[in-house]
Design a protein around this motif. Structure first.
Motif, PDB file in Angstrom:
ATOM      1  N   ARG A   4       0.833  -1.201   0.000  1.00  0.00           N
ATOM      2  CA  ARG A   4       0.000   0.000   0.000  1.00  0.00           C
ATOM      3  C   ARG A   4       0.871   1.255   0.000  1.00  0.00           C
ATOM      4  O   ARG A   4       1.969   1.263   0.544  1.00  0.00           O
ATOM      5  CB  ARG A   4      -0.886   0.009   1.234  1.00  0.00           C
ATOM      6  N   LEU A   5       0.338   2.315  -0.581  1.00  0.00           N
ATOM      7  CA  LEU A   5       1.042   3.603  -0.565  1.00  0.00           C
ATOM      8  C   LEU A   5       0.976   4.210   0.827  1.00  0.00           C
ATOM      9  O   LEU A   5      -0.059   4.183   1.484  1.00  0.00           O
ATOM     10  CB  LEU A   5       0.423   4.570  -1.571  1.00  0.00           C
ATOM     11  N   ARG A   6       2.106   4.770   1.256  1.00  0.00           N
ATOM     12  CA  ARG A   6       2.194   5.485   2.516  1.00  0.00           C
ATOM     13  C   ARG A   6       2.549   6.932   2.222  1.00  0.00           C
ATOM     14  O   ARG A   6       3.337   7.195   1.316  1.00  0.00           O
ATOM     15  CB  ARG A   6       3.298   4.898   3.407  1.00  0.00           C
ATOM     16  N   PRO A   7       2.016   7.861   2.991  1.00  0.00           N
ATOM     17  CA  PRO A   7       2.384   9.262   2.771  1.00  0.00           C
ATOM     18  C   PRO A   7       3.868   9.487   3.013  1.00  0.00           C
ATOM     19  O   PRO A   7       4.465   8.864   3.890  1.00  0.00           O
ATOM     20  CB  PRO A   7       1.558  10.038   3.801  1.00  0.00           C
ATOM     21  N   SER A   8       4.448  10.363   2.228  1.00  0.00           N
ATOM     22  CA  SER A   8       5.828  10.808   2.424  1.00  0.00           C
ATOM     23  C   SER A   8       5.799  12.179   3.079  1.00  0.00           C
ATOM     24  O   SER A   8       4.787  12.881   3.022  1.00  0.00           O
ATOM     25  CB  SER A   8       6.558  10.923   1.085  1.00  0.00           C
ATOM     26  N   ARG A   9       6.911  12.564   3.673  1.00  0.00           N
ATOM     27  CA  ARG A   9       7.002  13.891   4.277  1.00  0.00           C
ATOM     28  C   ARG A   9       6.983  14.934   3.170  1.00  0.00           C
ATOM     29  O   ARG A   9       7.773  14.854   2.222  1.00  0.00           O
ATOM     30  CB  ARG A   9       8.283  13.999   5.093  1.00  0.00           C
ATOM     31  N   PRO A  10       6.082  15.902   3.257  1.00  0.00           N
ATOM     32  CA  PRO A  10       6.078  16.948   2.221  1.00  0.00           C
ATOM     33  C   PRO A  10       7.310  17.838   2.369  1.00  0.00           C
ATOM     34  O   PRO A  10       7.609  18.313   3.454  1.00  0.00           O
ATOM     35  CB  PRO A  10       4.787  17.725   2.485  1.00  0.00           C
ATOM     36  N   VAL A  11       8.021  18.000   1.279  1.00  0.00           N
ATOM     37  CA  VAL A  11       9.214  18.850   1.266  1.00  0.00           C
ATOM     38  C   VAL A  11       9.050  19.891   0.169  1.00  0.00           C
ATOM     39  O   VAL A  11       8.222  19.743  -0.730  1.00  0.00           O
ATOM     40  CB  VAL A  11      10.502  18.023   1.046  1.00  0.00           C
ATOM     41  N   ASP A  12       9.841  20.963   0.271  1.00  0.00           N
ATOM     42  CA  ASP A  12       9.819  21.978  -0.780  1.00  0.00           C
ATOM     43  C   ASP A  12      11.164  21.990  -1.486  1.00  0.00           C
ATOM     44  O   ASP A  12      12.035  21.166  -1.210  1.00  0.00           O
ATOM     45  CB  ASP A  12       9.431  23.351  -0.228  1.00  0.00           C
ATOM     46  N   THR A  77       3.815  15.462  -6.754  1.00  0.00           N
ATOM     47  CA  THR A  77       3.333  16.824  -6.980  1.00  0.00           C
ATOM     48  C   THR A  77       4.444  17.615  -7.651  1.00  0.00           C
ATOM     49  O   THR A  77       5.590  17.601  -7.179  1.00  0.00           O
ATOM     50  CB  THR A  77       2.951  17.507  -5.647  1.00  0.00           C
ATOM     51  N   VAL A  78       4.103  18.296  -8.734  1.00  0.00           N
ATOM     52  CA  VAL A  78       5.078  19.147  -9.419  1.00  0.00           C
ATOM     53  C   VAL A  78       5.290  20.406  -8.583  1.00  0.00           C
ATOM     54  O   VAL A  78       4.331  21.078  -8.202  1.00  0.00           O
ATOM     55  CB  VAL A  78       4.589  19.503 -10.842  1.00  0.00           C
ATOM     56  N   LEU A  79       6.547  20.711  -8.297  1.00  0.00           N
ATOM     57  CA  LEU A  79       6.903  21.900  -7.511  1.00  0.00           C
ATOM     58  C   LEU A  79       7.475  23.017  -8.370  1.00  0.00           C
ATOM     59  O   LEU A  79       7.406  24.185  -7.988  1.00  0.00           O
ATOM     60  CB  LEU A  79       7.917  21.540  -6.423  1.00  0.00           C
ATOM     61  N   ALA A  80       8.092  22.677  -9.489  1.00  0.00           N
ATOM     62  CA  ALA A  80       8.666  23.696 -10.375  1.00  0.00           C
ATOM     63  C   ALA A  80       8.533  23.216 -11.813  1.00  0.00           C
ATOM     64  O   ALA A  80       8.934  22.102 -12.145  1.00  0.00           O
ATOM     65  CB  ALA A  80      10.133  23.935 -10.044  1.00  0.00           C
ATOM     66  N   ASP A  81       7.949  24.058 -12.626  1.00  0.00           N
ATOM     67  CA  ASP A  81       7.829  23.798 -14.060  1.00  0.00           C
ATOM     68  C   ASP A  81       8.173  25.110 -14.748  1.00  0.00           C
ATOM     69  O   ASP A  81       7.326  25.980 -14.911  1.00  0.00           O
ATOM     70  CB  ASP A  81       6.413  23.331 -14.400  1.00  0.00           C
ATOM     71  N   GLU A  82       9.453  25.255 -15.076  1.00  0.00           N
ATOM     72  CA  GLU A  82       9.978  26.509 -15.606  1.00  0.00           C
ATOM     73  C   GLU A  82      10.607  26.257 -16.975  1.00  0.00           C
ATOM     74  O   GLU A  82      11.822  26.062 -17.078  1.00  0.00           O
ATOM     75  CB  GLU A  82      11.014  27.086 -14.627  1.00  0.00           C
ATOM     76  N   PRO A  83       9.779  26.244 -18.022  1.00  0.00           N
ATOM     77  CA  PRO A  83      10.319  25.973 -19.356  1.00  0.00           C
ATOM     78  C   PRO A  83      11.307  27.057 -19.767  1.00  0.00           C
ATOM     79  O   PRO A  83      11.076  28.219 -19.460  1.00  0.00           O
ATOM     80  CB  PRO A  83       9.096  25.997 -20.260  1.00  0.00           C
ATOM     81  N   PRO A  84      12.359  26.728 -20.453  1.00  0.00           N
ATOM     82  CA  PRO A  84      12.818  25.377 -20.775  1.00  0.00           C
ATOM     83  C   PRO A  84      13.940  24.908 -19.867  1.00  0.00           C
ATOM     84  O   PRO A  84      14.749  24.079 -20.260  1.00  0.00           O
ATOM     85  CB  PRO A  84      13.329  25.545 -22.207  1.00  0.00           C
ATOM     86  N   ARG A  85      14.010  25.405 -18.619  1.00  0.00           N
ATOM     87  CA  ARG A  85      15.216  25.142 -17.842  1.00  0.00           C
ATOM     88  C   ARG A  85      15.052  24.251 -16.622  1.00  0.00           C
ATOM     89  O   ARG A  85      16.050  23.763 -16.103  1.00  0.00           O
ATOM     90  CB  ARG A  85      15.872  26.448 -17.415  1.00  0.00           C
ATOM     91  N   ARG A  86      13.821  23.998 -16.165  1.00  0.00           N
ATOM     92  CA  ARG A  86      13.704  23.271 -14.895  1.00  0.00           C
ATOM     93  C   ARG A  86      12.365  22.559 -14.777  1.00  0.00           C
ATOM     94  O   ARG A  86      11.330  23.099 -15.159  1.00  0.00           O
ATOM     95  CB  ARG A  86      13.845  24.262 -13.753  1.00  0.00           C
ATOM     96  N   ALA A  88      10.721  20.006 -11.535  1.00  0.00           N
ATOM     97  CA  ALA A  88      10.981  19.355 -10.253  1.00  0.00           C
ATOM     98  C   ALA A  88       9.669  18.881  -9.639  1.00  0.00           C
ATOM     99  O   ALA A  88       8.628  19.520  -9.803  1.00  0.00           O
ATOM    100  CB  ALA A  88      11.687  20.319  -9.293  1.00  0.00           C
ATOM    101  N   TYR A  89       9.762  17.781  -8.922  1.00  0.00           N
ATOM    102  CA  TYR A  89       8.579  17.205  -8.280  1.00  0.00           C
ATOM    103  C   TYR A  89       8.998  16.481  -7.013  1.00  0.00           C
ATOM    104  O   TYR A  89      10.134  16.052  -6.861  1.00  0.00           O
ATOM    105  CB  TYR A  89       7.845  16.243  -9.219  1.00  0.00           C
ATOM    106  N   ARG A  90       8.026  16.365  -6.089  1.00  0.00           N
ATOM    107  CA  ARG A  90       8.275  15.613  -4.861  1.00  0.00           C
ATOM    108  C   ARG A  90       7.323  14.425  -4.822  1.00  0.00           C
ATOM    109  O   ARG A  90       6.261  14.439  -5.451  1.00  0.00           O
ATOM    110  CB  ARG A  90       8.077  16.476  -3.631  1.00  0.00           C
ATOM    111  N   VAL A  91       7.718  13.434  -4.063  1.00  0.00           N
ATOM    112  CA  VAL A  91       6.869  12.270  -3.851  1.00  0.00           C
ATOM    113  C   VAL A  91       6.000  12.541  -2.626  1.00  0.00           C
ATOM    114  O   VAL A  91       6.510  12.880  -1.554  1.00  0.00           O
ATOM    115  CB  VAL A  91       7.725  11.004  -3.660  1.00  0.00           C
ATOM    116  N   ASP A  92       4.687  12.411  -2.810  1.00  0.00           N
ATOM    117  CA  ASP A  92       3.733  12.607  -1.715  1.00  0.00           C
ATOM    118  C   ASP A  92       3.337  11.297  -1.052  1.00  0.00           C
ATOM    119  O   ASP A  92       2.968  11.276   0.118  1.00  0.00           O
ATOM    120  CB  ASP A  92       2.481  13.316  -2.214  1.00  0.00           C
TER     121      ASP A  92
END
Length: 158
Positions: A4-12, A77-86, A88-92
């Motif tokens: 089963r999926l378990r929550p991960s610690r939310p990080v930035d 969850t996507v944390l940064a979507d900065e075309p065309p250079r970056r 980033a996402y975190r695991v929830d």
């Protein structure tokens, strides 16, 4: 049996600098940064065709649901979507044993040959056993990363 999926610690994004474990890989591809960014951030389902470890990739409202070979699953969850250079996402949430937090960042920069330098940072926190496994797996993760980028480059050239 599926875990089963378990929550991960939310990080930035600051977690990229403070994570207990950081693995960084880099390689060049011939495709330009805008094409690489679009493949990473916009063509979620396409990941299965170029990243061999990914068996399923489905966009969600705020990110993606990813399944890896072997059955490891992530809700991201996507944390940064900065075309065309970056990108980033975190695991929830995950079923990976021992994983407490994970953030991945893909940085893209143009090369003199009009291609892209891709830098992938894998920032994680977890049990000491998991951290040791990831350190031992570092060479294999590097091979997987470089192989995926070669496949992505072929796909973008087609």
């Amino acid at each position: 049996m599926t875990r089963r999926l378990r929550p991960s610690r939310p990080v930035d994004l600051d977690f990229l600098a403070s994570a207990p474990l950081r693995l960084v890989f880099a390689a060049d591809v011939a495709a330009p940064p805008d094409a690489v960014h679009a493949a990473l951030a916009k063509d979620t389902e396409g990941w299965t065709s170029w990243f061999g470890a990914v068996t399923a990739a489905v966009p969600t409202g705020t990110g993606r649901a990813i399944t890896l070979r072997g059955g490891v699953r992530f809700e991201e969850t996507v944390l940064a979507d900065e075309p065309p250079r970056r990108f980033a996402y975190r695991v929830d949430a995950t079923n990976a044993p021992g994983l407490r937090a994970l953030l991945e960042e893909w940085e893209l920069s143009p090369t003199p040959a009009f291609g892209t330098r891709v830098r992938w940072t894998f920032a994680a926190d977890g049990s000491s056993a998991l951290r040791n496994v990831l350190l031992l797996a570092r060479p294999g993760l590097g091979v997987s990363f470089r192989s995926a980028l070669r496949a992505l480059d072929r796909r973008l050239a087609a």
